[in-house]
Design an enzyme around this catalytic site. Structure first.
Site, mmCIF file in Angstrom:
data_model
loop_
_atom_site.group_PDB
_atom_site.id
_atom_site.type_symbol
_atom_site.label_atom_id
_atom_site.label_comp_id
_atom_site.label_asym_id
_atom_site.label_seq_id
_atom_site.Cartn_x
_atom_site.Cartn_y
_atom_site.Cartn_z
ATOM 1 N N ALA A 132 54.885 12.958 4.507
ATOM 2 C CA ALA A 132 54.117 11.986 3.728
ATOM 3 C C ALA A 132 52.806 12.554 3.203
ATOM 4 C CB ALA A 132 53.837 10.752 4.579
ATOM 5 N N ASN B 188 50.656 25.381 18.417
ATOM 6 C CA ASN B 188 51.624 24.296 18.270
ATOM 7 C C ASN B 188 52.316 24.428 16.922
ATOM 8 O OD1 ASN B 188 52.940 21.804 18.110
ATOM 9 N ND2 ASN B 188 51.086 20.721 17.450
ATOM 10 N N GLN C 83 55.095 5.701 5.058
ATOM 11 C CA GLN C 83 53.726 5.742 5.566
ATOM 12 C C GLN C 83 52.813 5.600 4.342
ATOM 13 O OE1 GLN C 83 52.164 9.509 6.945
ATOM 14 N NE2 GLN C 83 50.792 8.533 8.396
ATOM 15 N N ARG D 36 45.960 21.461 -0.730
ATOM 16 C CA ARG D 36 45.682 22.880 -0.990
ATOM 17 C C ARG D 36 46.706 23.541 -1.914
ATOM 18 N NH1 ARG D 36 44.980 24.270 5.210
ATOM 19 N NH2 ARG D 36 46.102 22.283 5.294
ATOM 20 N N GLU E 45 43.454 20.411 18.480
ATOM 21 C CA GLU E 45 43.426 20.843 17.077
ATOM 22 C C GLU E 45 42.314 21.862 16.861
ATOM 23 O OE1 GLU E 45 45.725 20.028 14.523
ATOM 24 O OE2 GLU E 45 46.578 19.657 16.494
ATOM 25 N N GLY F 37 47.327 10.429 9.616
ATOM 26 C CA GLY F 37 47.571 11.453 10.628
ATOM 27 C C GLY F 37 49.020 11.505 11.084
HETATM 28 C C1 UD1 Z 1 49.752 19.992 12.517
HETATM 29 C C2 UD1 Z 1 49.452 19.824 14.012
HETATM 30 C C3 UD1 Z 1 48.977 21.155 14.588
HETATM 31 C C4 UD1 Z 1 50.011 22.215 14.329
HETATM 32 C C5 UD1 Z 1 50.365 22.300 12.847
HETATM 33 C C6 UD1 Z 1 51.531 23.203 12.644
HETATM 34 C C7 UD1 Z 1 48.662 17.528 14.330
HETATM 35 C C8 UD1 Z 1 47.491 16.667 14.540
HETATM 36 N N1 UD1 Z 1 48.441 18.827 14.195
HETATM 37 O O1 UD1 Z 1 48.513 20.297 11.898
HETATM 38 O O2 UD1 Z 1 48.740 21.040 15.965
HETATM 39 O O3 UD1 Z 1 49.532 23.469 14.796
HETATM 40 O O4 UD1 Z 1 50.725 21.003 12.335
HETATM 41 O O5 UD1 Z 1 51.805 23.415 11.286
HETATM 42 O O6 UD1 Z 1 49.765 17.029 14.318
HETATM 43 N N2 UD1 Z 1 51.939 14.237 7.631
HETATM 44 C C9 UD1 Z 1 52.358 12.961 7.397
HETATM 45 N N3 UD1 Z 1 51.460 11.940 7.479
HETATM 46 C C10 UD1 Z 1 50.156 12.142 7.797
HETATM 47 C C11 UD1 Z 1 49.740 13.470 8.031
HETATM 48 C C12 UD1 Z 1 50.650 14.502 7.950
HETATM 49 O O7 UD1 Z 1 53.527 12.726 7.102
HETATM 50 O O8 UD1 Z 1 49.417 11.177 7.864
HETATM 51 C C13 UD1 Z 1 52.906 15.328 7.527
HETATM 52 C C14 UD1 Z 1 52.569 16.309 6.428
HETATM 53 O O9 UD1 Z 1 53.231 15.953 5.220
HETATM 54 C C15 UD1 Z 1 53.096 17.618 6.976
HETATM 55 C C16 UD1 Z 1 53.013 17.445 8.490
HETATM 56 O O10 UD1 Z 1 52.897 16.061 8.727
HETATM 57 O O11 UD1 Z 1 54.434 17.839 6.620
HETATM 58 C C17 UD1 Z 1 51.860 18.195 9.114
HETATM 59 O O12 UD1 Z 1 50.659 17.701 8.589
HETATM 60 P P1 UD1 Z 1 49.401 18.630 8.316
HETATM 61 O O13 UD1 Z 1 48.316 17.808 7.809
HETATM 62 O O14 UD1 Z 1 49.814 19.802 7.513
HETATM 63 O O15 UD1 Z 1 49.055 19.047 9.821
HETATM 64 P P2 UD1 Z 1 48.285 20.330 10.275
HETATM 65 O O16 UD1 Z 1 46.829 20.126 10.066
HETATM 66 O O17 UD1 Z 1 48.895 21.535 9.698
#
Ligand code: UD1
Ligand code: CA
Length: 456
Positions: free
Chosen positions: A10, A170, A73, A15, A155, A78
């Site tokens: 979602a 992670n 969502q 970036r 994080e 998050g």
């Molecule tokens: C997340 C993890 C981190 C891990 C990393 C690996 C969390 C808090 N952190 O961080 O520990 O090392 O992935 O790549 O989970 N997404 C949603 N809805 C949201 C936010 C994100 O669907 O509200 C999805 C994004 O589209 C993406 C994935 O979740 O596919 C990861 O989200 P992203 O914001 O990239 O997390 P990271 O900061 O990379």
């Protein structure tokens, strides 16, 4: 046991600086999210659910053919919040749920199965897929206690100096007991540096309740996430190499795999030789013993045995055994070229059927035509399929000899065993056995050069 998978997709992907939702950017010809879905499809999941939000309609459309379900969502609060949005999907289910992200396309079937088996065999309530990396920047860190058991995930932005030195990260991929997960999701808070509900906090919550947490580390290449175009290119390169190696292991020669671009779903049979600069896309199948000289693009096509192709473009078409294509041929969608045929230089074929043994060697356009076998097209023949209003059909029988620079004005039929004189513009049916000539008779004006005083 009931097994399902949830893919988080979602997020915005700021970036990437793109109009396209991040998970729809392609790696080796396939959208990142579809890589993940297809991998999970081969892992015996009862159900796959995709959490969508940003560009939801587009993502839904691009994944529709995969037959999965969706959770919405609306606001991206998050990864933990994304899970909360999938509550309806998880309600009343018993078993395990695996969680993946739509932006990490390199995950493999073996690793997913390993994660699940590890989770089940260890009787964990949650298992994290981790990796040891040199540079952990941006990733959540796996924090272990004195007994080396997983305590929590922190994080990057919330890490202490000491936690920042941890190299175990992670992957964002997990396996959970469904009940334990849903029962504890509501305890997540957004009291952290990003003001988000972190899925990662579930680990600490479960741990504090005495649940057993597992962690299994895998090759860091496999869990690489894409947040930028540079990472997209890096992931592309990794996968491209892997695809080429798979084909080489199956008996295909790839002269320079760094400069050969083969889509993930392409099939190639043994003893085919591929020179650099070839781009082979979509659901293309290339059978045995083909010779792909440099620089062709072949998309969604079937290339039968022993075909030679050079510097050409072939789209959504079928090429028969032993046929030669190019250099510089353009075969457009829905064309079917027979066996032992030839489509030579600067020939364009559009939505046409060409029979066995027919030779179209140079500078020719054939559109909306059905051509029999054993025909020969002279240089510069044009099938005139468009009258300014509509596209018309041309039918040519077997063994027709079309002289150089002929125009065949459609709709038209040229029957079998016919000859068309060079330079003719043919507008009427040519019956079997006939020679059709349609051009001004030649006239010689004797002595004309002298009379005009033009002799040099
Ligand atoms: C997340 C993890 C981190 C891990 C990393 C690996 C969390 C808090 N952190 O961080 O520990 O090392 O992935 O790549 O989970 N997404 C949603 N809805 C949201 C936010 C994100 O669907 O509200 C999805 C994004 O589209 C993406 C994935 O979740 O596919 C990861 O989200 P992203 O914001 O990239 O997390 P990271 O900061 O990379
Ligand atoms: Ca990420």
């Amino acid at each position: 046991m009931y097994k399902c998978a949830l893919i988080l997709a979602a997020g915005k992907g700021k970036r990437m600086k793109s109009r396209l939702p991040k998970v729809l950017h392609k790696v080796c010809g396939k959208e990142m999210v579809n890589h993940v879905i297809d991998t999970l499809k081969s892992c015996d999941m009862n159900e796959i659910n995709l959490v969508i939000g940003n560009g939801a309609e587009e993502v839904k459309k691009a994944t529709e053919s995969r037959n999965i379900s969706y959770s919405i969502q609306k606001e991206q609060l998050g990864t933990g919040h994304a899970l909360m949005c999938a509550k309806q999907f998880l309600q009343d289910k018993n078993g395990l749920i695996t969680v993946f992200t739509g932006d990490a396309p390199l995950i493999t079937e073996e690793t997913v199965k390993k994660l699940i088996n590890f989770h089940i065999n260890g009787q964990y309530k949650a298992t994290i897929l981790t990796a040891i990396v040199k540079d952990a920047t941006g990733y959540g860190r796996i924090i272990r206690d004195k007994l080396s058991e997983v305590e929590k995930i922190v994080e990057h932005k919330d890490c202490t100096e000491e936690e920042l030195t941890v190299k175990e990260i992670n992957s964002g991929m997990y396996c959970f007991d469904i009940k334990e997960l849903i029962d504890n999701l509501d305890e997540l808070s957004n009291n952290n540096s990003q003001g988000e509900y972190y899925l990662t906090d579930v680990i600490e919550i479960l741990k504090n309740k005495g649940c057993k947490i597992g962690a299994i580390d895998v090759d860091s290449n496999e869990i690489r996430g894409v947040n930028s175009r540079i990472q997209l290119a890096e992931v592309e390169e990794t996968l491209r190499q892997k695809i080429s190696k798979k084909h080489m292991n199956n008996g295909v020669t790839i002269i320079d795999f760094k400069n050969t671009y083969i889509g993930i779903d392409v099939k190639i049979e043994r003893d085919t030789i591929i020179y650099p600069g070839n781009v082979i896309e979509g659901k293309t199948i290339i059978k045995e013993g083909c010779m792909l000289y440099p620089n062709s693009r072949i998309k969604d096509s079937i290339i039968e045995n022993n075909v030679t192709i050079q510097n050409s473009v072939i789209l959504e078409s079928h090429i028969g055994n032993n046929t030669t294509v190019g250099p510089f041929a353009y075969i457009r969608p829905q064309s079917e070229i027979g066996n032992d045929a030839r489509v030579g230089d600067f020939v364009e074929i559009k939505k046409s059927k060409i029979g066995n043994n027919t030779k179209i060697s140079h500078l020719t356009y054939i559109g909306d035509a059905e051509v029999g076998s054993g025909c020969n097209f002279g240089c510069g023949t044009v099938v005139v399929n468009y009258d300014g209003k509509s596209k018309n059909k041309t039918i040519i029988g077997d063994n027709a000899f079309i002289g150089c620079n002929a125009n065949l004005v459609a709709p038209i039929e040229i029957e079998s065993n016919t000859y068309i004189a060079a330079g003719s513009t043919i507008t009427k049916k040519v019956p079997s056995g006939a020679l059709a000539v349609s051009r001004a008779k030649q006239m010689n004006k004797e002595g004309w050069v002298d009379r005009k005083g033009l002799k040099k």
